[in-house]
Write a protein that holds these residues in place. Structure first.
Motif, mmCIF file in Angstrom:
data_model
loop_
_atom_site.group_PDB
_atom_site.id
_atom_site.type_symbol
_atom_site.label_atom_id
_atom_site.label_comp_id
_atom_site.label_asym_id
_atom_site.label_seq_id
_atom_site.Cartn_x
_atom_site.Cartn_y
_atom_site.Cartn_z
ATOM 1 N N GLY A 66 28.526 -23.368 18.802
ATOM 2 C CA GLY A 66 28.286 -24.157 19.989
ATOM 3 C C GLY A 66 28.303 -23.310 21.246
ATOM 4 N N LYS A 67 27.927 -23.950 22.353
ATOM 5 C CA LYS A 67 27.848 -23.229 23.622
ATOM 6 C C LYS A 67 28.667 -23.934 24.690
ATOM 7 N N ILE A 68 29.246 -23.165 25.566
ATOM 8 C CA ILE A 68 30.008 -23.732 26.678
ATOM 9 C C ILE A 68 29.505 -23.095 27.975
ATOM 10 N N TYR A 69 29.002 -23.935 28.861
ATOM 11 C CA TYR A 69 28.500 -23.427 30.147
ATOM 12 C C TYR A 69 29.454 -23.806 31.257
ATOM 13 N N VAL A 70 29.951 -22.808 31.962
ATOM 14 C CA VAL A 70 30.791 -23.063 33.121
ATOM 15 C C VAL A 70 30.001 -22.630 34.351
ATOM 16 N N ASP A 71 29.647 -23.592 35.183
ATOM 17 C CA ASP A 71 28.846 -23.325 36.369
ATOM 18 C C ASP A 71 27.601 -22.502 36.017
ATOM 19 N N GLY A 72 26.928 -22.918 34.939
ATOM 20 C CA GLY A 72 25.682 -22.269 34.556
ATOM 21 C C GLY A 72 25.824 -21.035 33.684
ATOM 22 N N LEU A 86 35.490 -14.614 35.964
ATOM 23 C CA LEU A 86 35.081 -16.009 36.124
ATOM 24 C C LEU A 86 36.300 -16.913 36.302
ATOM 25 N N ARG A 87 37.307 -16.663 35.471
ATOM 26 C CA ARG A 87 38.546 -17.414 35.544
ATOM 27 C C ARG A 87 39.197 -17.279 36.907
ATOM 28 N N ARG A 88 39.246 -16.040 37.361
ATOM 29 C CA ARG A 88 39.914 -15.745 38.620
ATOM 30 C C ARG A 88 39.206 -16.438 39.782
ATOM 31 N N LYS A 89 37.876 -16.499 39.686
ATOM 32 C CA LYS A 89 37.117 -17.028 40.820
ATOM 33 C C LYS A 89 36.975 -18.535 40.799
ATOM 34 N N LYS A 90 36.855 -19.106 39.616
ATOM 35 C CA LYS A 90 36.482 -20.520 39.572
ATOM 36 C C LYS A 90 37.527 -21.466 39.022
ATOM 37 N N LEU A 91 38.505 -20.927 38.265
ATOM 38 C CA LEU A 91 39.394 -21.828 37.541
ATOM 39 C C LEU A 91 40.828 -21.831 38.064
ATOM 40 N N GLY A 92 41.418 -23.024 38.077
ATOM 41 C CA GLY A 92 42.855 -23.146 38.280
ATOM 42 C C GLY A 92 43.398 -23.904 37.087
ATOM 43 N N ILE A 168 37.103 -25.538 39.750
ATOM 44 C CA ILE A 168 37.437 -26.369 38.589
ATOM 45 C C ILE A 168 38.936 -26.279 38.345
ATOM 46 N N VAL A 169 39.562 -27.437 38.178
ATOM 47 C CA VAL A 169 41.004 -27.460 37.943
ATOM 48 C C VAL A 169 41.273 -28.096 36.590
ATOM 49 N N LEU A 170 41.950 -27.359 35.719
ATOM 50 C CA LEU A 170 42.289 -27.884 34.399
ATOM 51 C C LEU A 170 43.784 -28.198 34.362
ATOM 52 N N LEU A 171 44.108 -29.445 34.060
ATOM 53 C CA LEU A 171 45.513 -29.846 34.077
ATOM 54 C C LEU A 171 45.893 -30.386 32.706
ATOM 55 N N ASP A 172 46.836 -29.718 32.042
ATOM 56 C CA ASP A 172 47.243 -30.173 30.719
ATOM 57 C C ASP A 172 48.511 -31.009 30.830
ATOM 58 N N GLU A 173 48.374 -32.306 30.638
ATOM 59 C CA GLU A 173 49.484 -33.253 30.747
ATOM 60 C C GLU A 173 50.266 -33.084 32.056
ATOM 61 N N PRO A 174 49.586 -33.212 33.194
ATOM 62 C CA PRO A 174 50.283 -32.938 34.459
ATOM 63 C C PRO A 174 51.415 -33.922 34.742
ATOM 64 N N THR A 175 51.348 -35.114 34.162
ATOM 65 C CA THR A 175 52.376 -36.105 34.490
ATOM 66 C C THR A 175 53.522 -36.140 33.491
ATOM 67 N N ASP A 176 53.465 -35.248 32.504
ATOM 68 C CA ASP A 176 54.528 -35.213 31.495
ATOM 69 C C ASP A 176 55.880 -34.881 32.119
ATOM 70 N N GLN A 196 39.970 -32.113 47.478
ATOM 71 C CA GLN A 196 38.680 -32.664 47.874
ATOM 72 C C GLN A 196 37.529 -31.818 47.332
ATOM 73 N N GLY A 197 36.610 -32.498 46.649
ATOM 74 C CA GLY A 197 35.427 -31.801 46.149
ATOM 75 C C GLY A 197 35.640 -30.995 44.888
ATOM 76 N N LYS A 198 36.870 -30.973 44.392
ATOM 77 C CA LYS A 198 37.131 -30.178 43.183
ATOM 78 C C LYS A 198 36.764 -30.965 41.932
ATOM 79 N N THR A 199 36.370 -30.241 40.920
ATOM 80 C CA THR A 199 36.190 -30.859 39.618
ATOM 81 C C THR A 199 37.542 -30.793 38.908
ATOM 82 N N ILE A 200 38.062 -31.963 38.556
ATOM 83 C CA ILE A 200 39.384 -31.986 37.928
ATOM 84 C C ILE A 200 39.253 -32.501 36.498
#
Ligand SMILES: Nc1ncnc2c1ncn2[C@@H]1O[C@H](COP(=O)(O)OP(=O)(O)OP(=O)(O)O)[C@@H](O)[C@H]1O
Ligand SMILES: [Mg+2]
Lengths: 224, 173
Positions: A66-72, A86-92, A168-176, A196-200
């Motif tokens: 399979g393929k995974i595209y992050v911001d193209g 890529l991680r450093r620039k786009k991901l939290g 892009i913000v990835l949150l794994d069980e943030p409310t745990d 604001q404006g972030k992909t969560i």
């Protein structure tokens, strides 16, 4: 040039763990599209593959197919050095288990991603203070993380994820592990100015978070 | 571009921070390595006053192995941090270099402290006559084994950080 409306796309992703005993198929043909600026919740029972999915999106782990595209950019065959960038620039990322460095202070933990991006000292100080304030942990700046409560660690994790102003913000069980009041604070902060404006993309196995998200996808657990 | 300079600064920051924040973990290693170096100094002077190279070389091998083993252990203890730093966007080179800085700092300080302690003991016991020309050779040998240890640790990090973040974090437990 117009920016692509879709910031994240997974195509026919297959992921199997070949660890102990017989192989465990987590995803056989997973397809997903996430719009820029969307707040997506991934909902499902324990063991259904929520963390696995976030790991694949962040490039922490590779699918068999399979393929995974992050911001193209297709990341499954990307060399590690470019992936790191890529991680450093786009991901939290907020990990399910936080993964803070306990022997360092709150300030140093939150500062880390900026150091890795080569941001200068005064600029770092400014950004860290700003983000600590946004998550109500300014008072803890000089405390060692090892001395914080679980809920406080969660906030530090969030601050660390947001300090680079990622798209892009990835949150794994943030409310745990958080009490109802803190969950409310946290969910409010996800709707706040900083986000604001972030992909969560947030995972959860409880209902609360799904109510504030714009879209919810449900993962089912495959029976062995 | 200034990219190289930036990487170097990042490694330096990381190496020093690590050294400082993991001091409680590192200080036992520091004590053992200093003691070992002090011992080596004393043994070399008293048993081989003429600077016989072969017996000294054989003890130095033991010392180098001890340095390497202890440093490898230290690095493995921080495997979880390595995975995390990679997840936050640290390059392999940055990680390797940061660890090299930390271990070299540890190795050299303990080697110098051990040498000083060993010499001091000798002077107190035997007087100033112990000073002979081959004190420099001993220093070189001690520094060399400290550096060999650091390189071993850094090499491990270089190899280890090739794994994916998920693998590192899962293995580090
Ligand atoms: N490194 C691994 N090796 C083998 N199996 C794994 C590995 N990591 C996860 N798994 C298995 O894959 C499945 C999905 O795991 P994952 O951590 O993605 O679940 P999850 O949905 O995040 O669960 P939770 O809600 O408990 O966090 C589980 O059955 C788990 O045991
Ligand atoms: Mg999980």
């Amino acid at each position: 040039m117009p920016v692509d409306r879709v910031i994240l796309r997974l195509e026919h992703v297959k992921k199997t763990y070949n660890g102990q005993g017989k192989p465990l198929k987590v995803f056989e043909d997973l397809n997903l599209e996430v719009r820029r600026g969307e707040f997506l919740a991934i909902f499902g029972p324990t063991g259904c593959g929520k963390t696995t999915l976030l790991n694949l999106i962040a490039g922490f782990d590779k699918p068999e197919a399979g393929k995974i595209y992050v911001d193209g950019q297709e990341i499954t065959r990307m060399p590690e050095s470019r992936l790191v960038e890529l991680r450093r620039k786009k991901l939290g990322v907020v990990f399910q288990t936080n993964n803070l460095i306990p022997s360092m202070t709150v300030f140093e933990n939150v500062e880390l991603p900026l150091v890795l991006s080569g941001v200068g000292r005064s600029e770092r100080k400014k950004k860290v203070e700003e983000v600590l304030k946004a998550f109500w942990i300014s008072n803890y700046a000089e405390r060692k993380v090892a001395t914080l409560s679980v809920g406080e660690c969660r906030m530090v994790s969030l601050a660390r994820a947001m300090v680079t102003d990622p798209e892009i913000v990835l949150l794994d069980e943030p409310t745990d592990f958080l009490d109802a009041l803190t969950v409310d604070l946290m969910l409010a902060s996800l709707k706040g100015k900083l986000m604001q404006g972030k992909t969560i993309i947030a995972t959860t196995h409880r209902g609360r978070l799904t109510k504030v998200a714009e879209r919810v996808i449900r993962l089912k657990k495959r029976l062995p | 571009m200034g990219l190289e300079g930036r990487s170097f600064g990042t490694s330096l920051w990381l190496g020093l921070k690590w050294f400082k924040s993991s001091w409680s973990r590192v200080r036992l290693a520091f004590a053992i390595l200093s003691l070992l170096t002090a011992n080596f100094t004393i043994v070399s002077f008293t048993l081989f006053p003429g600077g016989e190279i072969l017996p000294i070389a054989s003890i130095i091998v033991i010392m180098a192995v001890a340095f390497a083993a202890i440093m490898l252990h230290l690095v493995k203890l921080s495997a979880q941090d390595l995975g995390l730093l990679k997840a936050l966007g640290a390059k392999r080179g940055t990680l390797t270099f940061a660890v090299l800085i930390e271990l070299t700092l540890l190795g050299l300080t303990s080697a110098f402290l051990g040498l000083a302690a060993g010499l001091l003991t000798l002077i107190l016991l035997e007087g100033l006559t112990v000073f002979r020309i081959f004190i420099l050779q001993i220093l070189y040998l001690e520094v060399a084994s400290a550096i060999a240890g650091s390189l071993t640790g850094a090499f491990f990090v270089w190899r280890y950080s090739r794994k994916t973040v998920a693998e590192i974090l899962a293995n580090a437990g």
